[in-house]
Design an enzyme around this catalytic site. Sequence first.
Site, PDB file in Angstrom:
ATOM      1  N   GLU A   1       0.810  -1.222   0.000  1.00 53.84           N
ATOM      2  CA  GLU A   1       0.000   0.000   0.000  1.00 53.84           C
ATOM      3  C   GLU A   1       0.846   1.275   0.000  1.00 53.84           C
ATOM      4  OE1 GLU A   1      -2.946  -0.306   3.141  1.00 53.84           O
ATOM      5  OE2 GLU A   1      -4.238  -1.444   1.793  1.00 53.84           O
TER       6      GLU A   1
ATOM      7  N   GLU B   1      -6.572  -7.866  -0.789  1.00 52.51           N
ATOM      8  CA  GLU B   1      -6.978  -7.977   0.612  1.00 52.51           C
ATOM      9  C   GLU B   1      -8.469  -7.699   0.729  1.00 52.51           C
ATOM     10  OE1 GLU B   1      -4.938  -5.336   3.290  1.00 52.51           O
ATOM     11  OE2 GLU B   1      -3.013  -5.658   2.319  1.00 52.51           O
TER      12      GLU B   1
HETATM   13  C1  GLA Z   1      -4.226  -2.685   4.842  1.00 52.97           C
HETATM   14  C2  GLA Z   1      -2.842  -3.290   4.934  1.00 52.97           C
HETATM   15  C3  GLA Z   1      -2.790  -4.539   5.746  1.00 52.97           C
HETATM   16  C4  GLA Z   1      -3.663  -4.427   6.958  1.00 52.97           C
HETATM   17  C5  GLA Z   1      -5.072  -4.122   6.508  1.00 52.97           C
HETATM   18  C6  GLA Z   1      -6.072  -4.071   7.625  1.00 52.97           C
HETATM   19  O1  GLA Z   1      -4.925  -2.990   3.716  1.00 52.97           O
HETATM   20  O2  GLA Z   1      -2.265  -3.501   3.687  1.00 52.97           O
HETATM   21  O3  GLA Z   1      -1.447  -4.770   6.109  1.00 52.97           O
HETATM   22  O4  GLA Z   1      -3.204  -3.399   7.760  1.00 52.97           O
HETATM   23  O5  GLA Z   1      -5.076  -2.876   5.894  1.00 52.97           O
HETATM   24  O6  GLA Z   1      -7.367  -3.846   7.150  1.00 52.97           O
END
Ligand code: GLA
Length: 683
Positions: free
Chosen positions: A153, A317
Site C-alpha cells: 500500500e 486484501e
Molecule cells: C491494509 C494493509 C494490511 C492491513 C489491513 C487491515 O490494507 O495492507 O497490512 O493493515 O489494511 O485492514
Amino acid sequence: MTNPIKTTEFLHGGDYNPDQWLDQPGVIKQDFKAFKQAKINTVTLGIFAWDKLEPSEGHYDFSWLDEIFDQAEVQGTKIILSTPSGARPRWLAEKYPEVLRVNEQGQRNQFGERHNHCFTSPIYREKVQAINRKLAERYGKRPSLLLWHISNEYGGACYCDLCQAAFRQWIQKKYQTLGHLNHAYWNDFWSHDYTSWDQVQAPSPLGDTGVMGLNLDWRRFVTDQTIDFFESEIQPLRELTPNVPVTANFMGGNPSESHVFYDLDYQKFAKHVDIVSWDSYPNWSNGYESTAHLAMKTALMNDTMRSLKHDNYLIMESTPSQVNWHPYNRAKRPGMHEMGSLQQIAHGADSVLYFQLHQSLGASEMFHGAVVTNRRGTKTRAFKDVQQVGQDLQQLQAAHATTRSRAKVGIVFDYDNMWALDDARNYANETKQYWRTIQEHYQYFWEHDIPVEILATTDDLSAYDLIIDPMHFMMSAEFAAKLKAYVEQGGHLVGTYITGVVDRDFLAYQGDGLADLQATYGLKVQETDTLYPQQHNALTAYHQAYQINDYCDVIETTTAETLGTYQKDFYAGTPAVTKNTLENGSAYYLAARTDTDFLAAFYEQLAIQLELKPSLPITKATPKVAIQVRENATERYYFVINFSHQPTTVTLAQPLHAVFSDQSIQGEQALAGYGVQVYTMPK
Ligand code: GLA
Ligand code: ZN
C-alpha cells in the site's frame, strides 16, 4: 484477456505471516490444515518480514521461509511473495536515519509504524534492492511462485532534503526556465516570483502556499517519485525473474466516505504493474446507507480498478469478518461475506484474498478479522463463510477464463482534476464532491445492470457509445478537442456544471473558454452560482420538476437546444439542460446539480435511445439485485446478487445452468437475502 498469472484457478487465500509463529511450528502446521479445509490455494508471504529475513545488516536467514515454501508446495498451495519494504527493521533505521520519513513540518519520524520510509533515499533503495535480489535468487524458480507483491500500500509523502532536491529537479526538468515556472504558477501574484531554482520547496503545509500550480505539481511529483521507487524495487526482479508478474496493492479508499484513495494517481501507476490488485474493505451494514447503496459504490470502485488496465484484476486484501479501523467495526451479517466476495468476482476480479489468514496474537491488528482467529481458531462463523467462498470459487473454476462483458458506457475520472478542483478557492469546499458526483452518475447504470468503464483522459473514447464527463474543471485543450472529435464521429457525450475552467497549469481560460468545448456543447457559460446547502432551485424537464442543489451554471446557448429550464432566481427560464447535435453525435450539458431522480430520468431516455441495456435472460424484481456478466468466446456467466436482507425472486426466461446446484432451471427462482446465484449459458 491478459491476466498474466499462470493459473487457471481463482486465487483464494491471502496475507500469511508465519514469521510471527516460528517458535511454534505446531501452529503453522495447524494453519496449513485449516487452509486446506477452507479451500485456500494461495498464501501471500513475507510482507513486513524484513527483520526475520535480514536480522542484521547483510546477514540473511531464509531457512524459515524455505520451510514455508516447502509446506505450501506439499499441499499444492501457490505463493505470492512480497518484498518487505513496507516496514523496515530497527537496525536499518538506527544506522541510516535518512530512511525515515520527514513530515510536512520538517520533523523526522521516530522509528515505528510502517509505510513511512523516504522514497528518495539512495540507502533505502540500495537496501531494498539487495534483499529483493536475494529473494529473487532464492525463490524465483520455485514452481509455486505466482506473483510478486511489491511493498505494501504505497502512499504518503516525505519532505526530507533528498526529496526536496528531487522535487526541485523534477520542476526544473518540467519547466526548463524560471520564466516558464513563474508564469505557470502566476507568481507575480503576492510577490511569489522565484529568482533561483534553489528557492523551490515542497508546499508545506500543502494547501497553505496559495500557489495552486505548486500544490498540484507536488502531488504529481509524489506519484512520479513513488513510481520511481517502485521501479527501483522491481529492477532485480525484472532482471532475475522476467516471467513472474509484479503488482502493487492499491487502496480503494473507504467507499462509504465517498472518495477514492487520494495520494497517488493510480492511472499513471497502473502502467507499471503487470496486473492491478487492490484492497477492498467496504463497511457493510453501516447504519447510514442501505446495503444496496454501498454495493453500488463498491461496484464502482471495482470498475475503477478494473478500468486501470481494462482487464481482470485481483482483490489482494479483504476481511473474512470485521476490520479494526472502521469508525464502528460491525460484524458481517450471515451471507454478506459470500455476497461481497462474489460481487468482486462478478466485476472481473480473479481472486478473493484476505488480510489476514492467521490473526496476530498482539500489536495493532490483533483484533482485525482473520481466517484463523485467536479465540476459537477455526470454530467461527467467519471460517465457515470462508469455506463457503472457497467452495464457490472451485465450482466457478471454468469462469476463470472469462472477463467482464464489454461496456458501452464510459465515465471520465481524472486525478489532476480531482486535486485541482478540491484545491480551487471557489465554489464550496463541502459540496464539490467530485467522486460522489461520479457515484451519482454511475448509480443509474448499476441499477440497470449496464456495464461501465471508468476512463482516464488518455483512454480511447471511440469504443464507447456514451461518455459521461462530470465536473471536468481542469481540462486540457487537447482533451476538449478529443471530446469534439468523439462527438463528431457519432459519439454521445454528457458534461456538467464546472467544466473547462482551467488548463493543466491551473491557469484560467480566458474569454469564452475552450473553443472546442463551446462548439461541442453549443453554449457559453456566463457564470456559476454556488448555493448554500439549504438553498435550492428547480428545473423542469420531461414534464416534471426536479430539485437542484449546490451548483448552477448560468449558460447561453449558441447551437444547443434547451431540454430543461431553471424555475427560479435571476436565471429563471434560462437553460439548465441542453443538447447539441454535432455532425453524427450529440452532447448534453447538465448545467445544474440535481438529485439522482433527475439523473435516472435523463439516463433512462438515453439508455433507450442508445440501446444501452444489455439483453439479459434474467429479470429481477428490485434494483437491489445486481446482475453482472463475465464472458468469453463460448460462455456467459450471470452473477445475480441480492444486496438486501429481504429475500426476492428473479425470473429466468429460458433454461440456464445454475452453477452452485449444478442443474438446468427456468422460470421464477427464489433469491435469499444477501443471496448469490451464478447462471451460465453457452453463447
Ligand atoms: C491494509 C494493509 C494490511 C492491513 C489491513 C487491515 O490494507 O495492507 O497490512 O493493515 O489494511 O485492514
Ligand atoms: Zn525523503
